[in-house]
Design an enzyme around this catalytic site. Structure first.
Site, PDB file in Angstrom:
ATOM      1  N   CYS A 151       0.828  -1.210   0.000  1.00 39.15           N
ATOM      2  CA  CYS A 151       0.000   0.000   0.000  1.00 39.15           C
ATOM      3  C   CYS A 151       0.860   1.257   0.000  1.00 39.15           C
ATOM      4  O   CYS A 151       0.468   2.290  -0.537  1.00 39.15           O
ATOM      5  CB  CYS A 151      -0.946   0.008   1.194  1.00 39.15           C
ATOM      6  SG  CYS A 151      -0.103   0.051   2.787  1.00 39.15           S
ATOM      7  N   HIS A 306      -1.748   1.469   7.836  1.00 44.25           N
ATOM      8  CA  HIS A 306      -2.058   1.479   6.410  1.00 44.25           C
ATOM      9  C   HIS A 306      -1.654   2.817   5.803  1.00 44.25           C
ATOM     10  O   HIS A 306      -1.650   3.853   6.478  1.00 44.25           O
ATOM     11  CB  HIS A 306      -3.557   1.258   6.230  1.00 44.25           C
ATOM     12  CG  HIS A 306      -3.998   0.981   4.830  1.00 44.25           C
ATOM     13  ND1 HIS A 306      -3.336   0.132   3.983  1.00 44.25           N
ATOM     14  CD2 HIS A 306      -5.071   1.457   4.122  1.00 44.25           C
ATOM     15  CE1 HIS A 306      -3.979   0.087   2.820  1.00 44.25           C
ATOM     16  NE2 HIS A 306      -5.025   0.890   2.888  1.00 44.25           N
ATOM     17  N   ASN A 330      -8.050   5.272  -0.452  1.00 43.84           N
ATOM     18  CA  ASN A 330      -7.537   4.000   0.061  1.00 43.84           C
ATOM     19  C   ASN A 330      -7.082   3.131  -1.113  1.00 43.84           C
ATOM     20  O   ASN A 330      -7.883   2.820  -1.998  1.00 43.84           O
ATOM     21  CB  ASN A 330      -8.654   3.294   0.846  1.00 43.84           C
ATOM     22  CG  ASN A 330      -8.195   2.013   1.500  1.00 43.84           C
ATOM     23  OD1 ASN A 330      -7.141   1.475   1.200  1.00 43.84           O
ATOM     24  ND2 ASN A 330      -9.017   1.496   2.407  1.00 43.84           N
TER      25      ASN A 330
END
Length: 718
Positions: A151, A306, A330
């Site tokens: 990520c 994250h 996201n």
């Protein structure tokens, strides 16, 4: 899915720091022009201290750009065009032996062994009937994260899709599935000061009929999957993407400078920095606290540990005032914030329709809005990156100009460590400092950013980062700031008052390896000459005996038996020592005639030879003008044009006007009016000597009186 904690990095801010004259009626005729100068310029005949920086450090130096796309390095020496042409001529699809369709490219620890053996490698042409590299443009919504925890890289990539000026550097247009398809693609990434072109084949890992890693939202669009594969190849394997630093990915995709801000202790002007960053087209990302590998999704929709992309920051009218809100994406491609300012929150009901229609996108695509206050509560770090630090330009209605100077060099064993602190002894006197000048500043704005990057050996991963940093000092003064972190890249932004500063790179461990130092200086007056960057030097506090030996050794090497140097020996010395520097050698060699002129300007005894004392005076000026020449030769051509010559004269503290500069360019320059270093040195030595002679003779006035013989003695020998 995984965003390695960036540690407890803090970016600091520094606030404001706190002759005799000749009387022609009473003086006898001098026997030499040097005797005239002795009386005009008392002190000219005495020994001058040699430069404290004998020669520029032999590190690679550039100014202005962060690597050129005209000189892209071929990763693994693979040439995309040649390989594609070869495949097309043979009717074959490319198979990359340097990153094969094998478990070694995945990595041994990323998946259980039984799953590694089940992986199939398929080309997009096998997965889709009509694949495309790009469909309807490139968008962050094309990306959907797979099983790997990258990520941190995808958040940077999502931001890249918003900045077309950077995207085109990374994703070349000369490829696709429709024309000249040969199963080969290439992407570019920035690595330690240069762009690198990475070639891959298009075989993608598939597990149980699904994409193992990034998969496209549109089934037949493959740029995200192929770009991810190229980045995995650059870093050694897909496994090496399983956790990393968002800050590193931002730099790798842009070649820019990045800064991290702790949201637990943010600077008071962070809102303004965010708006300036959005306005100036910066890349932005953020990360949440928590254990990265667990990926716990809170009830409010935020994932712990994250990385996210920041896609917008605005201030809108709300109720009776204004509200700062931030848009975030996201990389999962789904999973959104459920609190205030989310897609269905009642706050949007109180927003004017024109703002609501322009900003709100009510889709489950992973993108959402939240207030600045909630952003600070839910996230731990903010990352901003651009080619120059434009995110520090808040409050400026115009786009500021930032100058950049880069240095690549080697840390030597015994460099000062945090334990040994900063000192003038030992390693501190054997490793280079880098000097820069600030000529003006606004106490309310940042005007300097310093970025230090350690260059990893091939295959070295983030876990092996050394703790690096730098000491910042005013010239010949105390240390103003020191900053150290165990990261690949350490960056600090500062507000510095006018003065000369030095940067000393350092490491906490005694290990030899390469580094890249970049110094950005804001130009408030929008003129290139407002700031003056100097060349790298050895520390100013080298013991005096070492200074003396630097020019004494040269003198003794070339001197005659009577311990003097004549014009022929001076010519040999200058060509063999000074012209080792590439920038000073491009303009040609020192001729015998030019060396006779140089010698005459320094010849106190008018005997056609230089003593050690006279040579010491010449060496001090020579190193001074060499620094100025390299600094003002901004395009590294090896020459100064008339405008650069004018800046060089000003940097030397000498007076000039447009007419004089034109005459000097005509007298000392080539057919185009350009001066190489040899001609520049002759010009500056003469201008310096004559300027001081006039100032001392005129006693502060604008006229002097001389006899004809005095005038002829002065002008004919020099």
């Amino acid at each position: 899915m995984i965003s390695r904690a960036e540690g407890t990095r803090r970016q600091g801010r520094l606030h404001n720091l706190p002759a005799t004259s000749l009387n022609p009626e009473t003086t006898t005729e001098p026997s030499s022009w040097r005797e005239i100068l002795r009386r005009w310029c008392p002190g000219k005949g005495r020994m001058l201290s040699p430069s404290s920086a004998p020669m520029p450090e032999r590190g690679w130096q550039t100014t202005g750009a962060t690597g050129s796309l005209q000189k892209v390095k071929k990763f693994n020496s693979q040439d995309f065009r040649e390989l594609r042409a070869l495949c097309l001529s043979q009717g074959l699809l490319f198979e990359d032996a340097t990153f094969p369709a094998h478990s070694s490219s995945i990595g041994a620890r990323l998946l259980p062994q039984e799953e590694l053996w089940q992986i199939q490698w398929k080309r997009p042409t096998e997965l889709q009937r009509n694949p495309y590299l790009i469909m309807d443009g490139v968008s962050r919504f094309d990306i959907m994260q797979g099983e790997i925890g990258d990520c941190w890289m995808l958040a940077a990539l999502g931001s890249l899709t918003l900045r077309k000026q950077f995207l085109e550097n990374v994703l070349p247009k000369d490829q696709g599935f429709q024309d000249d398809y040969a199963g080969i693609f290439h992407f570019r990434f920035w690595q330690y000061g240069e762009w690198v072109d990475v070639v891959i084949d298009d075989r993608l890992p598939i597990l149980n009929g699904r994409y193992l890693f990034v998969h496209p939202r549109t089934s037949n669009e493959f740029w995200p999957s192929l770009l991810e594969k190229a980045y995995a190849k650059l870093r050694g394997s897909y496994q090496n993407l399983n956790g990393g630093y968002l800050s590193d990915a931002l730099v790798d995709l842009t070649g820019g400078v990045q800064v991290q801000f702790s949201l637990r202790d943010p600077p008071p002007d962070l809102k303004e920095i965010l708006k300036a960053a959005d306005r100036s087209q910066c890349l932005m990302g953020c990360s949440t606290p928590g254990q990265a590998r667990r990926n716990i999704e809170l009830k409010n929709g935020i994932v712990q540990g994250h990385a996210y992309t920041i896609t917008g920051a605005v201030k809108i009218p709300y109720k009776n005032g204004w509200k700062h809100i931030i848009r975030i994406w996201n990389p999962w491609g789904h999973g959104e914030w459920k609190g205030p300012w989310s897609d269905n929150s009642h706050q949007w009901d109180r927003v004017e329709p024109k703002y609501r229609e322009a900003l709100l996108r009510n889709k489950d695509d992973g993108e959402f809005w939240m207030s600045y206050e909630n952003f600070q509560e839910q996230f731990s770090w903010l990352y901003i990156c651009n080619s120059t630090p434009t995110f520090l330009d808040f409050g400026d209605e115009h786009c500021s100009v930032w100058s950049l100077t880069s240095y690549t060099n080697l840390w030597s064993q015994g460099l000062p460590t945090r334990k040994s602190h900063y000192s003038s002894a030992g390693a501190a006197s054997t490793n280079p400092q880098y000097f820069f000048k600030v000529l003006d500043h606004d106490p309310n704005t940042y005007n300097v950013a310093i970025s230090l990057m350690q260059k990893h050996a091939e295959g070295m991963q983030d876990e092996k980062n050394l703790k690096i940093g730098f000491f910042l000092s005013m010239e010949n003064s105390r240390v103003l700031k020191q900053i150290f972190f165990r990261t690949r890249d350490v960056t600090s932004y500062l507000t510095l008052s006018p003065g000369t500063y030095s940067v000393l790179p350092a490491a906490a461990e005694e290990q030899e390896f390469q580094f890249l130092l970049r110094i950005f200086i804001r130009n408030q007056d929008h003129h290139e000459s407002s700031y003056s960057l100097t060349s790298p030097r050895l520390p100013m506090d080298i013991p005096r005996e070492n200074q003396d030996s630097s020019y004494k050794a040269l003198f003794l090497k070339y001197a005659k038996q009577d311990s003097t140097i004549d014009a022929l020996q001076l010519q040999q010395l200058l060509n063999e020592v000074i012209l080792k520097d590439e920038m000073t050698s491009l303009g040609g060699r020192f001729s015998f005639d030019s060396c006779r002129s140089i010698l005459a300007l320094m010849d106190l005894n008018s005997n056609g030879r230089l003593t050690l004392q006279e040579f010491g005076s010449l060496w001090q000026r020579l190193t001074k003008y060499m620094d100025i020449f390299i600094r003002e030769d901004r395009n590294h051509s090896g020459f100064l044009d008339a405008a650069e010559l004018k800046n060089a004269i000003q940097a030397a503290g000498l007076a000039s006007d447009g007419r004089l500069v034109r005459l000097l360019a005509l007298r000392y320059g080539d057919a185009g009016g350009r001066l190489g270093f040899c001609d520049f040195l002759c010009c500056m030595l003469r201008l310096d000597t004559m300027s001081h002679a006039f100032q001392n003779l005129a006693k502060g006035g604008s006229q002097i009186l001389m006899t004809a013989m005095e005038w002829l003695t002065l002008v004919m020998y020099t």
